[in-house]
Design a protein around this motif. Sequence first.
Motif, PDB file in Angstrom:
ATOM      1  N   ARG A 253      -3.613   2.317 -19.956  1.00 37.77           N
ATOM      2  CA  ARG A 253      -3.935   3.617 -19.381  1.00 37.77           C
ATOM      3  C   ARG A 253      -4.848   3.452 -18.172  1.00 37.77           C
TER       4      ARG A 253
ATOM      5  N   ARG B   2      -4.762   6.567  -8.660  1.00 37.92           N
ATOM      6  CA  ARG B   2      -5.873   6.866  -7.749  1.00 37.92           C
ATOM      7  C   ARG B   2      -5.665   6.178  -6.396  1.00 37.92           C
TER       8      ARG B   2
ATOM      9  N   ARG C  28      -2.898  13.682  -7.715  1.00 37.50           N
ATOM     10  CA  ARG C  28      -2.165  12.450  -7.985  1.00 37.50           C
ATOM     11  C   ARG C  28      -0.679  12.668  -7.724  1.00 37.50           C
TER      12      ARG C  28
ATOM     13  N   ASP D 185      -3.885   4.699 -14.430  1.00 39.61           N
ATOM     14  CA  ASP D 185      -4.770   5.656 -13.762  1.00 39.61           C
ATOM     15  C   ASP D 185      -5.298   5.085 -12.447  1.00 39.61           C
TER      16      ASP D 185
END
Length: 232
Positions: free
Chosen positions: A49, A57, A133, A53
């Motif tokens: 995860r 970003r 995102r 993530d």
Amino acid sequence: MITPMDNAGPADPAVGADSGRADDPGAPGTPQVPCARPRGRPRSAAAERAILDATLRLIGRHRSVAALSIEAVAQEAGVGKATIYRRWPNKEALVIAAVEAAEQPIPELDGENVRDDLIRLLVMMRQNLLDRRAEGLVSLVLGEVGRHPELHRRYHEVVIERRREAMRVVLRRGVATGELRGDIPIELMKDLFTAPMLIRKMLDDTDVPADLPELIVDSVLRGVAGSSDETR
């Protein structure tokens, strides 16, 4: 064709987020306990995860596959490069996985009436449009379509086509129940519901109010509702 853009370096001995047992089962005095766990290192959901993530970003910042590197993702996620390469063979595979992970699930559609289900779908659409995102992913996919066709294909399959098909299902049901007119092509009807929000987002990035999904649905239904429908 997907080609590796970063070559994996030597295994990172500092990576321990998803390592196996620390003790040596062959050491003297160590109890020999039968273990049914499959051989190899178990994958850490938290590490995975964190990597996805971090990738999202960085995509939001750079909006380019070329500007992304495995080293930068590893640093952003706080893991070693080996942790990433154990999961994804190259940078493009990682970006594709991030695309899939960023997509919000289709909301549960109870099928009681077309109006409510359409509003649920447009609420999800609005949330995706406001997600920075997701905005970075759209820019990346559109800008990299020529260089990374597999990335474009997977984005279309996982994101775009899933949303479109969910809308088609609701509209076909509405035609079958008489809630919607049957003389309007489903694809055109789909565009009538989705295009206003997309255009609003493109023309005024900040003006996508929370009540817009309901306003769009009720406005369009006045033109496409079937004769037996009693939409509000």
